[in-house]
Design an enzyme around this catalytic site. Structure first.
Site, PDB file in Angstrom:
ATOM      1  N   ASN A 160      -7.453   1.910   6.725  1.00  0.00           N
ATOM      2  CA  ASN A 160      -8.085   1.046   5.834  1.00  0.00           C
ATOM      3  C   ASN A 160      -9.624   1.456   5.751  1.00  0.00           C
ATOM      4  OD1 ASN A 160      -7.578  -0.549   7.731  1.00  0.00           O
ATOM      5  ND2 ASN A 160      -7.287  -2.113   6.704  1.00  0.00           N
TER       6      ASN A 160
ATOM      7  N   CYS B 272      -6.888   0.799   1.391  1.00  0.00           N
ATOM      8  CA  CYS B 272      -5.990   1.309   2.170  1.00  0.00           C
ATOM      9  C   CYS B 272      -5.974   2.911   3.098  1.00  0.00           C
ATOM     10  CB  CYS B 272      -4.450   0.761   1.545  1.00  0.00           C
ATOM     11  SG  CYS B 272      -4.461  -0.994   0.304  1.00  0.00           S
TER      12      CYS B 272
ATOM     13  N   CYS C 281      -0.337   0.322  -2.762  1.00  0.00           N
ATOM     14  CA  CYS C 281       0.362   1.610  -1.882  1.00  0.00           C
ATOM     15  C   CYS C 281       1.730   1.731  -1.963  1.00  0.00           C
ATOM     16  CB  CYS C 281       0.036   1.670  -0.619  1.00  0.00           C
ATOM     17  SG  CYS C 281      -1.984   1.471  -0.678  1.00  0.00           S
TER      18      CYS C 281
ATOM     19  N   CYS D 124       1.044  -2.797   0.641  1.00  0.00           N
ATOM     20  CA  CYS D 124       1.144  -3.066  -0.052  1.00  0.00           C
ATOM     21  C   CYS D 124       1.786  -3.085  -1.502  1.00  0.00           C
ATOM     22  CB  CYS D 124      -0.397  -3.436  -0.300  1.00  0.00           C
ATOM     23  SG  CYS D 124      -0.986  -2.083  -1.026  1.00  0.00           S
TER      24      CYS D 124
ATOM     25  N   GLU E 219      -3.189   3.652   3.220  1.00  0.00           N
ATOM     26  CA  GLU E 219      -1.781   4.687   3.261  1.00  0.00           C
ATOM     27  C   GLU E 219      -2.742   6.209   1.505  1.00  0.00           C
ATOM     28  OE1 GLU E 219       0.644   0.826   3.742  1.00  0.00           O
ATOM     29  OE2 GLU E 219      -1.556   1.278   2.939  1.00  0.00           O
TER      30      GLU E 219
END
Length: 136
Positions: free
Chosen positions: A42, A53, A92, A89, A55
């Site tokens: 991140n 993020c 993501c 999240c 991901e």
């Protein structure tokens, strides 16, 4: 073993997370269909909605390399020794859904290693994805 490779890679790269505002480093390791591992961390931003993020950054690396299919995902969040578990999240999860199948494994880790394994379908049931946009 795949999960060990993904975990070791994520643990190394998490140290590079840029988190002066959230103080919550996250690393993501994605294995593509070819077997290659793509990493992301991140990256905080003073304008909080602009934070990227881990991901999303790992997916971007995979796409930049010309790949389009996620075979496995591993997420490692929190400071070393915190014992925190972190799943992707909502945003993501949607991003991962673009390139994953419902049976794609998602490894959720603490510093001690993999603590949970769920499928992408369990993480985001009834996901909206590319198939929803197919013309009949």
């Amino acid at each position: 073993m795949l999960e060990t490779q993904l975990f070791d890679a994520a643990k190394r790269v998490r140290l590079n997370a840029y988190v002066p505002y959230s103080n919550f480093p996250v690393a993501c390791a994605i294995q593509s269909e070819s077997g290659k591992i793509y990493l992301g961390v991140n990256v905080d931003n003073a304008s909080y909605p602009e934070t990227a993020c881990a991901e999303a950054n790992a997916i971007g690396a995979m796409i930049s390399a010309g790949e389009r299919q996620v075979k496995a995902v591993l997420v490692l969040g929190g400071h070393p020794g915190s014992g925190v578990l972190c799943t992707p999240c909502g945003g993501c999860r949607q991003r991962l859904g673009e390139f994953s199948q419902s049976d794609t494994p998602v490894y959720v880790c603490s510093d001690e290693g993999v603590q949970e394994v769920v499928t992408f379908g369990e993480l985001l049931p009834r996901a909206f994805g590319p198939s929803n946009l197919e013309q009949k």
